[in-house]
Design a protein around this motif. Structure first.
Motif, PDB file in Angstrom:
ATOM      1  N   PRO A  39     -11.801  -0.223  -8.038  1.00 44.39           N
ATOM      2  CA  PRO A  39     -10.938   0.421  -8.840  1.00 44.39           C
ATOM      3  C   PRO A  39      -9.776   0.854  -8.452  1.00 44.39           C
ATOM      4  CG  PRO A  39     -13.210   1.419  -8.769  1.00 44.39           C
ATOM      5  CD  PRO A  39     -13.113   0.407  -7.353  1.00 44.39           C
ATOM      6  N   TYR A  40      -8.842   1.169  -9.519  1.00 45.59           N
ATOM      7  CA  TYR A  40      -7.446   1.290  -9.133  1.00 45.59           C
ATOM      8  C   TYR A  40      -7.133   2.455  -8.029  1.00 45.59           C
ATOM      9  CZ  TYR A  40      -2.251   2.282  -9.313  1.00 45.59           C
ATOM     10  OH  TYR A  40      -1.108   2.426  -9.122  1.00 45.59           O
ATOM     11  N   VAL A  41      -7.848   3.628  -8.316  1.00 48.58           N
ATOM     12  CA  VAL A  41      -7.632   4.734  -7.537  1.00 48.58           C
ATOM     13  C   VAL A  41      -8.044   4.455  -5.816  1.00 48.58           C
ATOM     14  CG1 VAL A  41      -8.104   7.063  -6.801  1.00 48.58           C
ATOM     15  CG2 VAL A  41      -7.527   6.477  -9.002  1.00 48.58           C
ATOM     16  N   GLU A  42      -9.181   3.874  -5.803  1.00 45.66           N
ATOM     17  CA  GLU A  42      -9.469   3.208  -4.519  1.00 45.66           C
ATOM     18  C   GLU A  42      -8.778   2.022  -3.915  1.00 45.66           C
ATOM     19  OE1 GLU A  42     -12.177   5.071  -3.071  1.00 45.66           O
ATOM     20  OE2 GLU A  42     -11.942   6.360  -4.939  1.00 45.66           O
ATOM     21  N   GLN A  43      -8.559   1.408  -4.616  1.00 42.10           N
ATOM     22  CA  GLN A  43      -7.365   0.412  -4.044  1.00 42.10           C
ATOM     23  C   GLN A  43      -6.170   0.851  -3.572  1.00 42.10           C
ATOM     24  OE1 GLN A  43      -4.648  -2.536  -6.784  1.00 42.10           O
ATOM     25  NE2 GLN A  43      -6.700  -3.175  -6.990  1.00 42.10           N
ATOM     26  N   TRP A  44      -5.585   1.841  -4.281  1.00 42.20           N
ATOM     27  CA  TRP A  44      -4.468   2.491  -3.663  1.00 42.20           C
ATOM     28  C   TRP A  44      -4.968   3.321  -2.361  1.00 42.20           C
ATOM     29  CZ3 TRP A  44      -4.256   7.963  -3.144  1.00 42.20           C
ATOM     30  CH2 TRP A  44      -3.011   8.368  -2.989  1.00 42.20           C
ATOM     31  N   LYS A  45      -6.158   3.835  -2.316  1.00 38.63           N
ATOM     32  CA  LYS A  45      -6.354   4.946  -1.394  1.00 38.63           C
ATOM     33  C   LYS A  45      -6.596   3.737   0.011  1.00 38.63           C
ATOM     34  CE  LYS A  45      -8.873   8.750  -3.357  1.00 38.63           C
ATOM     35  NZ  LYS A  45     -10.132   9.546  -3.450  1.00 38.63           N
ATOM     36  N   LYS A  46      -7.179   2.594  -0.459  1.00 35.03           N
ATOM     37  CA  LYS A  46      -7.702   1.652   0.724  1.00 35.03           C
ATOM     38  C   LYS A  46      -6.197   1.114   1.368  1.00 35.03           C
ATOM     39  CE  LYS A  46     -10.252  -0.984   3.054  1.00 35.03           C
ATOM     40  NZ  LYS A  46     -11.155  -0.558   4.127  1.00 35.03           N
ATOM     41  N   ALA A  47      -5.278   0.724   0.312  1.00 35.72           N
ATOM     42  CA  ALA A  47      -4.199   0.215   0.934  1.00 35.72           C
ATOM     43  C   ALA A  47      -3.290   1.228   1.702  1.00 35.72           C
ATOM     44  CB  ALA A  47      -3.460  -0.299  -0.291  1.00 35.72           C
ATOM     45  N   LEU A  48      -3.036   2.602   1.233  1.00 37.85           N
ATOM     46  CA  LEU A  48      -2.547   3.465   2.230  1.00 37.85           C
ATOM     47  C   LEU A  48      -3.020   3.735   3.305  1.00 37.85           C
ATOM     48  CD1 LEU A  48       0.023   5.536   1.372  1.00 37.85           C
ATOM     49  CD2 LEU A  48      -1.575   7.102   0.729  1.00 37.85           C
ATOM     50  N   SER A  49      -4.461   4.008   3.359  1.00 41.67           N
ATOM     51  CA  SER A  49      -5.091   4.325   4.530  1.00 41.67           C
ATOM     52  C   SER A  49      -5.106   3.363   5.430  1.00 41.67           C
ATOM     53  CB  SER A  49      -6.678   5.072   4.429  1.00 41.67           C
ATOM     54  OG  SER A  49      -7.250   3.777   3.730  1.00 41.67           O
ATOM     55  N   SER A  50      -5.308   2.105   4.979  1.00 41.18           N
ATOM     56  CA  SER A  50      -5.248   0.867   6.124  1.00 41.18           C
ATOM     57  C   SER A  50      -3.778   0.444   6.351  1.00 41.18           C
ATOM     58  CB  SER A  50      -5.955  -0.165   5.275  1.00 41.18           C
ATOM     59  OG  SER A  50      -7.198   0.116   4.971  1.00 41.18           O
ATOM     60  N   GLY A  51      -2.786   0.875   5.858  1.00 37.31           N
ATOM     61  CA  GLY A  51      -1.293   0.467   6.231  1.00 37.31           C
ATOM     62  C   GLY A  51      -0.991  -0.715   5.537  1.00 37.31           C
ATOM     63  N   TRP A  52      -1.972  -0.987   4.517  1.00 32.73           N
ATOM     64  CA  TRP A  52      -1.566  -2.508   3.843  1.00 32.73           C
ATOM     65  C   TRP A  52      -0.424  -2.304   2.986  1.00 32.73           C
ATOM     66  CZ3 TRP A  52      -7.415  -3.778   2.603  1.00 32.73           C
ATOM     67  CH2 TRP A  52      -7.988  -3.919   3.985  1.00 32.73           C
ATOM     68  N   TYR A  53       0.814  -2.016   3.279  1.00 27.70           N
ATOM     69  CA  TYR A  53       1.642  -1.938   2.294  1.00 27.70           C
ATOM     70  C   TYR A  53       3.318  -2.221   3.164  1.00 27.70           C
ATOM     71  CZ  TYR A  53       2.023   2.533   4.738  1.00 27.70           C
ATOM     72  OH  TYR A  53       2.214   3.547   5.789  1.00 27.70           O
ATOM     73  N   HIS A  54       4.234  -2.620   2.326  1.00 32.24           N
ATOM     74  CA  HIS A  54       5.530  -2.819   3.016  1.00 32.24           C
ATOM     75  C   HIS A  54       6.557  -1.687   2.683  1.00 32.24           C
ATOM     76  CE1 HIS A  54       3.794  -7.118   2.505  1.00 32.24           C
ATOM     77  NE2 HIS A  54       4.477  -7.082   3.678  1.00 32.24           N
ATOM     78  N   VAL A  55       6.324  -0.727   1.645  1.00 35.83           N
ATOM     79  CA  VAL A  55       7.264   0.198   1.390  1.00 35.83           C
ATOM     80  C   VAL A  55       6.239   1.310   1.105  1.00 35.83           C
ATOM     81  CG1 VAL A  55       9.201   1.334   0.229  1.00 35.83           C
ATOM     82  CG2 VAL A  55       9.122  -1.148   0.914  1.00 35.83           C
ATOM     83  N   ARG A  56       6.225   2.627   1.598  1.00 35.19           N
ATOM     84  CA  ARG A  56       5.634   3.649   1.012  1.00 35.19           C
ATOM     85  C   ARG A  56       6.701   4.604   0.867  1.00 35.19           C
ATOM     86  NH1 ARG A  56       3.875   8.497   2.992  1.00 35.19           N
ATOM     87  NH2 ARG A  56       4.459   8.223   5.164  1.00 35.19           N
ATOM     88  N   MET A  57       6.675   5.082  -0.777  1.00 36.17           N
ATOM     89  CA  MET A  57       7.448   6.210  -1.083  1.00 36.17           C
ATOM     90  C   MET A  57       7.076   7.624  -0.893  1.00 36.17           C
ATOM     91  SD  MET A  57       9.431   3.843  -2.548  1.00 36.17           S
ATOM     92  CE  MET A  57      10.416   4.827  -3.759  1.00 36.17           C
ATOM     93  N   ALA A  58       8.131   8.402  -1.120  1.00 31.98           N
ATOM     94  CA  ALA A  58       7.999   9.895  -0.929  1.00 31.98           C
ATOM     95  C   ALA A  58       6.686  10.332  -1.596  1.00 31.98           C
ATOM     96  CB  ALA A  58       9.324  10.569  -0.918  1.00 31.98           C
ATOM     97  N   ASP A  59       6.660   9.721  -2.854  1.00 33.32           N
ATOM     98  CA  ASP A  59       5.753  10.391  -3.951  1.00 33.32           C
ATOM     99  C   ASP A  59       4.246   9.600  -3.753  1.00 33.32           C
ATOM    100  OD1 ASP A  59       5.954   7.753  -4.991  1.00 33.32           O
ATOM    101  OD2 ASP A  59       6.705   8.283  -6.728  1.00 33.32           O
ATOM    102  N   HIS A  60       4.292   8.957  -2.423  1.00 34.46           N
ATOM    103  CA  HIS A  60       2.944   8.236  -2.064  1.00 34.46           C
ATOM    104  C   HIS A  60       2.736   6.790  -2.810  1.00 34.46           C
ATOM    105  CE1 HIS A  60       2.574  11.589   0.468  1.00 34.46           C
ATOM    106  NE2 HIS A  60       2.539  12.381  -0.578  1.00 34.46           N
TER     107      HIS A  60
END
Length: 215
Positions: A39-60
């Motif tokens: 689900p969307y919220v879990e998808q965002w949490k997983k990507a954030l906690s795993s470092g699966w991103y190229h840019v993280r914004m100040a608003d998360h």
């Protein structure tokens, strides 16, 4: 490959980037599959906690860029109703300095962990899939906006840079205005409307031109 260009854009626009992800991070089929089933919220949490991103914004919120024959660029709008770390420090009467962040890191982590969810989120994703093209029905290059809908806005080809600019214009308009305030704007045009963004004729028929499109 695009990190230097992105950093330049972000500096010019004062784009509120918290950090750029690891330059070694690549979206593998396994990572894409793991995220897709959540689900969307879990998808965002997983990507954030795993470092699966190229840019993280100040608003998360985060950007994820998947390259290859079928490029896909995603903006995962933060689902949290939360102030940024800088705003949190300002409310405490503190300047946003490395020392202040270190001093209040645990307190802000608690704010993050206990934040309520937004009522609405606006994720944005660009996909390019020539094999799935159907004239007048499924554009090869298209933009998805929001959740649980059939929105596919026909578009030109995009790169990570032009996608970030698109999200900046829609979600962080003050930053976009700063870019437009530059004396030289030609450098903005090439990644958005240059020859490399044009679709092959076989993927852009007369019937496709009937609908309103982003080009």
């Amino acid at each position: 490959m695009y990190k230097v260009r992105l950093q330049e854009l972000c500096r010019e626009a004062h784009f509120p980037v918290a950090e750029f992800g690891s330059e070694h991070f690549v979206v593998t089929p396994g990572i894409a599959g793991d995220l897709r089933i959540l689900p969307y919220v879990e998808q965002w949490k997983k990507a954030l906690s795993s470092g699966w991103y190229h840019v993280r914004m100040a608003d998360h919120s985060i950007f994820i860029f998947s390259e290859g024959a079928k490029p896909s660029y995603a903006f995962l709008h933060s689902p949290l109703q939360i102030v940024t770390f800088a705003e949190y420090l300002e409310a405490l009467g503190e300047r946003d300095t490395p020392r202040a962040r270190a001093l209040h890191r645990e307190d802000y982590a608690h704010v993050f962990d206990t934040a309520s969810l937004r009522e609405y989120v606006t994720p944005i994703r660009f996909d390019y899939d020539a094999a799935s093209y159907r004239a007048g029905a499924r554009p090869a290059a298209h933009i998805h906006i929001g959740l649980d809908n059939e929105i596919r806005l026909a578009a030109n080809k995009m790169s990570a840079v032009s996608f970030l600019l698109f999200v900046m214009r829609q979600m962080y308009p003050k930053c976009w205005e700063r870019l437009l305030g530059r004396q030289k704007r030609d450098w903005l045009v090439r990644p958005i409307r240059g020859e490399s963004t044009e679709l092959p004729k076989e993927l852009w028929s007369q019937v496709d031109r009937i609908e309103l499109h982003l080009a």
